[in-house]
Design an enzyme around this catalytic site. Structure first.
Site, mmCIF file in Angstrom:
data_model
loop_
_atom_site.group_PDB
_atom_site.id
_atom_site.type_symbol
_atom_site.label_atom_id
_atom_site.label_comp_id
_atom_site.label_asym_id
_atom_site.label_seq_id
_atom_site.Cartn_x
_atom_site.Cartn_y
_atom_site.Cartn_z
ATOM 1 C CB ILE A 64 70.887 53.585 31.409
ATOM 2 C CG1 ILE A 64 70.996 52.636 32.616
ATOM 3 C CG2 ILE A 64 71.753 53.081 30.260
ATOM 4 C CD1 ILE A 64 70.230 51.333 32.430
ATOM 5 C CB CYS A 65 71.519 58.813 28.992
ATOM 6 S SG CYS A 65 73.207 59.395 29.170
ATOM 7 N N GLY A 66 72.276 57.499 26.525
ATOM 8 C CA GLY A 66 73.027 56.973 25.384
ATOM 9 C C GLY A 66 74.517 56.941 25.644
ATOM 10 C CG LEU A 106 75.863 51.873 33.413
ATOM 11 C CD1 LEU A 106 75.067 50.574 33.523
ATOM 12 C CD2 LEU A 106 77.362 51.593 33.383
ATOM 13 C CB ALA A 108 72.448 51.976 26.415
#
Ligand code: RB5
Length: 150
Positions: A64-66, A106, A108
């Site tokens: 998950i990153c931005g 994903l 976030a």
């Protein structure tokens, strides 16, 4: 299933919710961080999940990153990693069934926690179809790695 989960600071707000959901579903989850909103570099977390998979401690990972973009670009640099950003349920399922994706990415800052949890459920419940045409296409991708990945 043995799973790895990792996030940079942009993905951190989603990570604990995803880890909790996967454990509730009965999966063995290795949480590779990050553990705060302090800025870090997403390639380091892409490398960490790639390593878990390539050294066979995890079958798949959620990264998950931005945006879900940078982490995906970084993860796909590792030979044997097939990463895809999936912000809809069709992609979350089909990326495994057809493309044998082993890292789901994903963003976030793009999707909320409840959608993210639904997508992760779709992803872990999906299985590679093994269809000949999909094996052939994956074989061609693997050949790219052999040709140009040295
Ligand atoms: C970090 O600010 C952000 O660039 C990262 O989380 C990701 O969105 C990159 O694609």
């Amino acid at each position: 299933m043995n799973l790895a989960v990792a996030a940079d600071h942009g993905g951190f707000p989603l990570k604990d919710r995803i880890v909790e959901e996967l454990r509730t579903l009965g999966h063995q989850v290795t949480d590779l961080g990050t553990d705060s909103a302090q800025p870090v570099d997403y390639p380091d977390y892409a490398r960490a999940v790639a390593r878990e998979i390539l050294e066979r401690r995890a079958e798949r990972a959620v990264l998950i990153c931005g945006s879900g973009a940078g982490a995906c670009v970084a993860a796909n640099k590792f030979r044997g990693i097939r990463a895809a950003t999936c912000h809809d349920s069709f992609s979350a399922r089909q990326s495994v069934e057809d493309d044998d994706v082993n890292v789901m990415c994903l963003g976030a800052r793009v999707i909320g926690p409840e959608l993210a949890v639904d997508l992760v459920r779709d992803y872990v419940n999906a299985r590679f179809s093994g269809a000949e045409r999909h094996r052939r296409r994956l074989g061609k991708i693997a050949a790219f790695e052999a040709d140009f990945g040295k």
